[in-house]
Design a protein around this motif. Structure first.
Motif, PDB file in Angstrom:
ATOM      1  N   GLU A  57      40.108  24.379  43.318  1.00 24.95           N
ATOM      2  CA  GLU A  57      40.457  24.335  44.666  1.00 24.95           C
ATOM      3  C   GLU A  57      40.695  23.033  45.469  1.00 24.95           C
ATOM      4  N   ILE A  58      40.562  21.840  44.739  1.00 23.48           N
ATOM      5  CA  ILE A  58      40.775  20.685  44.947  1.00 23.48           C
ATOM      6  C   ILE A  58      41.708  19.803  44.466  1.00 23.48           C
ATOM      7  N   PRO A  59      42.995  19.950  45.153  1.00 20.66           N
ATOM      8  CA  PRO A  59      44.340  19.493  44.290  1.00 20.66           C
ATOM      9  C   PRO A  59      44.330  18.028  43.947  1.00 20.66           C
ATOM     10  N   ASP A  60      43.370  17.013  44.903  1.00 20.31           N
ATOM     11  CA  ASP A  60      43.598  15.741  44.461  1.00 20.31           C
ATOM     12  C   ASP A  60      43.057  15.666  43.136  1.00 20.31           C
ATOM     13  N   ALA A  61      43.402  14.456  42.677  1.00 21.01           N
ATOM     14  CA  ALA A  61      42.965  13.800  41.367  1.00 21.01           C
ATOM     15  C   ALA A  61      41.434  13.164  41.449  1.00 21.01           C
ATOM     16  N   ALA A  62      40.935  12.868  42.420  1.00 17.36           N
ATOM     17  CA  ALA A  62      39.685  12.309  42.446  1.00 17.36           C
ATOM     18  C   ALA A  62      39.203  12.469  44.074  1.00 17.36           C
ATOM     19  N   TYR A  63      37.976  12.491  44.226  1.00 15.49           N
ATOM     20  CA  TYR A  63      37.308  12.752  45.719  1.00 15.49           C
ATOM     21  C   TYR A  63      36.075  12.025  45.816  1.00 15.49           C
ATOM     22  N   ASP A  64      35.450  11.905  46.875  1.00 13.86           N
ATOM     23  CA  ASP A  64      34.045  11.526  47.181  1.00 13.86           C
ATOM     24  C   ASP A  64      33.419  12.743  47.283  1.00 13.86           C
ATOM     25  N   VAL A  65      33.490  13.288  48.550  1.00 12.40           N
ATOM     26  CA  VAL A  65      33.323  14.673  49.173  1.00 12.40           C
ATOM     27  C   VAL A  65      34.225  15.535  49.514  1.00 12.40           C
ATOM     28  N   ALA A  66      34.176  16.826  49.281  1.00 10.62           N
ATOM     29  CA  ALA A  66      35.400  17.685  49.513  1.00 10.62           C
ATOM     30  C   ALA A  66      34.853  18.769  50.377  1.00 10.62           C
ATOM     31  N   VAL A  67      35.420  19.415  50.990  1.00 12.58           N
ATOM     32  CA  VAL A  67      34.959  20.635  51.846  1.00 12.58           C
ATOM     33  C   VAL A  67      36.173  21.432  51.874  1.00 12.58           C
ATOM     34  N   PHE A  68      35.856  22.921  51.799  1.00 12.03           N
ATOM     35  CA  PHE A  68      37.137  23.682  51.941  1.00 12.03           C
ATOM     36  C   PHE A  68      36.409  25.183  52.397  1.00 12.03           C
ATOM     37  N   GLU A  69      37.273  25.993  53.169  1.00 10.05           N
ATOM     38  CA  GLU A  69      36.963  27.287  53.191  1.00 10.05           C
ATOM     39  C   GLU A  69      36.580  28.253  52.029  1.00 10.05           C
ATOM     40  N   ASN A  70      35.702  28.684  51.969  1.00 11.11           N
ATOM     41  CA  ASN A  70      35.149  29.746  50.772  1.00 11.11           C
ATOM     42  C   ASN A  70      36.338  30.739  50.581  1.00 11.11           C
ATOM     43  N   ARG A  71      36.895  30.892  49.431  1.00  7.35           N
ATOM     44  CA  ARG A  71      37.843  31.592  48.923  1.00  7.35           C
ATOM     45  C   ARG A  71      37.243  33.236  48.943  1.00  7.35           C
ATOM     46  N   PHE A  72      35.975  33.294  49.073  1.00  8.81           N
ATOM     47  CA  PHE A  72      35.355  34.635  49.086  1.00  8.81           C
ATOM     48  C   PHE A  72      34.261  34.813  50.010  1.00  8.81           C
ATOM     49  N   PRO A  73      34.642  34.556  51.260  1.00 11.64           N
ATOM     50  CA  PRO A  73      33.590  34.386  52.371  1.00 11.64           C
ATOM     51  C   PRO A  73      32.892  35.528  52.887  1.00 11.64           C
ATOM     52  N   SER A  74      31.626  35.267  53.083  1.00 11.72           N
ATOM     53  CA  SER A  74      30.635  36.158  53.812  1.00 11.72           C
ATOM     54  C   SER A  74      31.065  36.766  55.082  1.00 11.72           C
ATOM     55  N   PHE A  75      31.636  35.451  55.899  1.00 11.38           N
ATOM     56  CA  PHE A  75      32.070  35.550  57.488  1.00 11.38           C
ATOM     57  C   PHE A  75      33.323  35.013  57.304  1.00 11.38           C
ATOM     58  N   ASP A  76      34.400  35.551  58.217  1.00 15.58           N
ATOM     59  CA  ASP A  76      35.500  34.835  58.387  1.00 15.58           C
ATOM     60  C   ASP A  76      36.195  35.444  59.669  1.00 15.58           C
ATOM     61  N   ALA A  77      36.888  34.511  60.349  1.00 19.84           N
ATOM     62  CA  ALA A  77      37.262  34.866  61.719  1.00 19.84           C
ATOM     63  C   ALA A  77      38.608  35.695  61.535  1.00 19.84           C
ATOM     64  N   ARG A  78      39.221  35.665  60.259  1.00 18.29           N
ATOM     65  CA  ARG A  78      40.405  36.396  60.021  1.00 18.29           C
ATOM     66  C   ARG A  78      40.126  37.900  59.506  1.00 18.29           C
ATOM     67  N   THR A  79      38.905  38.501  59.396  1.00 18.69           N
ATOM     68  CA  THR A  79      38.363  39.776  59.103  1.00 18.69           C
ATOM     69  C   THR A  79      38.848  40.693  60.073  1.00 18.69           C
ATOM     70  N   PRO A  80      39.400  41.760  59.685  1.00 21.31           N
ATOM     71  CA  PRO A  80      39.685  42.785  60.807  1.00 21.31           C
ATOM     72  C   PRO A  80      38.774  43.321  61.432  1.00 21.31           C
ATOM     73  N   GLY A  81      39.033  44.003  62.656  1.00 17.17           N
ATOM     74  CA  GLY A  81      38.047  44.531  63.467  1.00 17.17           C
ATOM     75  C   GLY A  81      37.618  45.842  62.802  1.00 17.17           C
ATOM     76  N   VAL A  82      36.238  46.451  63.206  1.00 14.84           N
ATOM     77  CA  VAL A  82      35.977  47.889  62.381  1.00 14.84           C
ATOM     78  C   VAL A  82      35.533  48.618  63.618  1.00 14.84           C
ATOM     79  N   PRO A  83      35.326  49.958  63.658  1.00 15.86           N
ATOM     80  CA  PRO A  83      34.622  50.743  64.696  1.00 15.86           C
ATOM     81  C   PRO A  83      33.098  50.238  64.995  1.00 15.86           C
ATOM     82  N   PRO A  84      32.488  50.220  66.093  1.00 16.95           N
ATOM     83  CA  PRO A  84      31.217  49.787  66.701  1.00 16.95           C
ATOM     84  C   PRO A  84      30.191  50.431  66.130  1.00 16.95           C
ATOM     85  N   VAL A  85      30.428  51.691  65.381  1.00 11.95           N
ATOM     86  CA  VAL A  85      29.068  52.358  64.850  1.00 11.95           C
ATOM     87  C   VAL A  85      29.563  52.930  63.318  1.00 11.95           C
ATOM     88  N   VAL A  86      28.595  53.187  62.654  1.00  8.63           N
ATOM     89  CA  VAL A  86      28.806  53.828  61.371  1.00  8.63           C
ATOM     90  C   VAL A  86      28.741  55.343  61.610  1.00  8.63           C
TER      91      VAL A  86
END
Length: 354
Positions: A81-110
């Motif tokens: 997930e980190i293309p560079d050949a070396a790094y000190d500290v790297a941060v990236f958006e999780n490929r399998f997130p528990s929360f994500d702003a791009r997730t679609p809407g859902v009905p308000p009740v089940v």
């Protein structure tokens, strides 16, 4: 401490950031050609307790303990997930997130039932790789790198706290297969929750009640612990102790001496001392049974919008290892009723860690 931050994008549009101890990075493009991320995150409310339960079917396919040559955190590899050949500290958006702003809407009740509420799981989840060395650990890093990690945590806390809909930011590390890690490479995670977590909600309520009686809860707890028998180590700005009501066979809290709501609010001297004390605590934990200790280490921070004068930043580190050759499994009383039972007296574990 000066840390250089560099932003880039992975091939599926997710953000990656590098935190370097020296300037001059030019990010390498991600060659994988991944399809855009399509997260499906929703939060349902338990109608009996009010607790949120997050449902994320896409996470069932996440990476699980790959061989070292397929590690997604090792730099520049075929699955990296980190293309560079070396790094000190790297941060990236999780490929399998528990929360994500791009997730679609859902009905308000089940099932159309108003008592069964739900909402889209907006927010953000990030992975923090502490080093490009697959065989390292936070306890084995130089203090200067631990300090860079702390700068990274503070940077990400500030940025995630400013995102629309994020109500609380949690910085944490899981280590050890006994804890349930899915990657061996030393790393942690950061969650930007779209709600205030149940644990923090209880702290807010207890702190408000304590203030109504004339006290400041975290200040009073710290004063009591510093005067007791469970202090493990302390400095000018921080004290580490085993709490009097520890739930786990190994449990450590690390708390600043003054009230700060989050990592962002720490001064440079507080961050400097934290780098030294935190690494020292991890080394003590690894020495406890003569082998790397499986643990969860999480930074409890005040919510973004409420109770910032009530909840003090603090670290909670705990382990399921109760003896060199034994693990603690939650009993029915604990997992079913959240009524904890600890077989190890807190005073004993504090003495051993000292």
């Amino acid at each position: 401490m000066k840390v250089t931050r560099t932003r880039a994008r992975l091939s599926d549009g997710r953000e990656i950031l590098y935190f370097d101890e020296a300037p001059g990075r030019t990010p390498v493009p991600d060659p994988r050609g991944l399809p855009p991320v399509q997260p499906l995150c929703e939060v349902r409310r338990d109608p009996l307790t009010g607790d949120p339960v997050t449902v994320t079917a896409h996470r069932n396919a996440r990476t699980f303990l790959p061989p070292s040559d397929q590690c997604p955190l090792c730099p520049g590899g075929p699955a990296s997930e980190i293309p560079d050949a070396a790094y000190d500290v790297a941060v990236f958006e999780n490929r399998f997130p528990s929360f994500d702003a791009r997730t679609p809407g859902v009905p308000p009740v089940v099932d159309g039932a108003p008592v069964l509420r739900r909402a889209r799981g907006a927010g953000r989840c990030e992975v923090v790789s502490f080093t490009d060395d697959h065989a390292a650990s936070m306890a084995l890093l130089p203090v200067s790198r631990v300090r860079t990690v702390i700068e990274t945590w503070a940077d990400r806390t500030a940025e995630l706290s400013a995102l629309p809909g994020v109500e609380q930011v949690y910085v944490f590390e899981n280590r050890g297969v006994e804890i349930g890690v899915t990657l061996h490479h030393p790393h942690g995670q950061i969650y930007g929750y779209p709600f205030v977590t149940p644990r923090t909600g209880r702290m807010l309520a207890m702190a408000a009640r304590h203030r109504a009686s004339g006290g400041e809860l975290f200040a009073d707890v710290l004063a009591a612990e510093r005067a007791g028998a469970r202090v493990v180590t302390s400095g000018e700005h921080w004290t580490a102790f085993v709490p009097a009501a520890a739930r786990w066979p190994v449990e450590l809290h690390l708390m600043p001496h003054r009230h700060v709501p989050d990592l962002v609010a720490l001064t440079a001297p507080e961050r400097d001392e934290l780098a030294v004390l935190y690494r020292d605590l991890l080394r003590r934990c690894d020495a406890l049974h003569g082998a790397p200790l499986p643990y969860v280490a999480g930074w409890h921070q005040a919510p973004v919008g409420e109770g910032r004068d009530l909840v003090r930043l603090h670290l909670e580190l705990f382990s399921v290892r109760r003896a060199a050759d034994k693990l603690k499994y939650l009993a029915g009383s604990e997992s079913g009723m959240a009524a904890w039972i600890n077989d190890v007296p807190p005073e004993d574990i504090a003495a051993r860690l000292r």
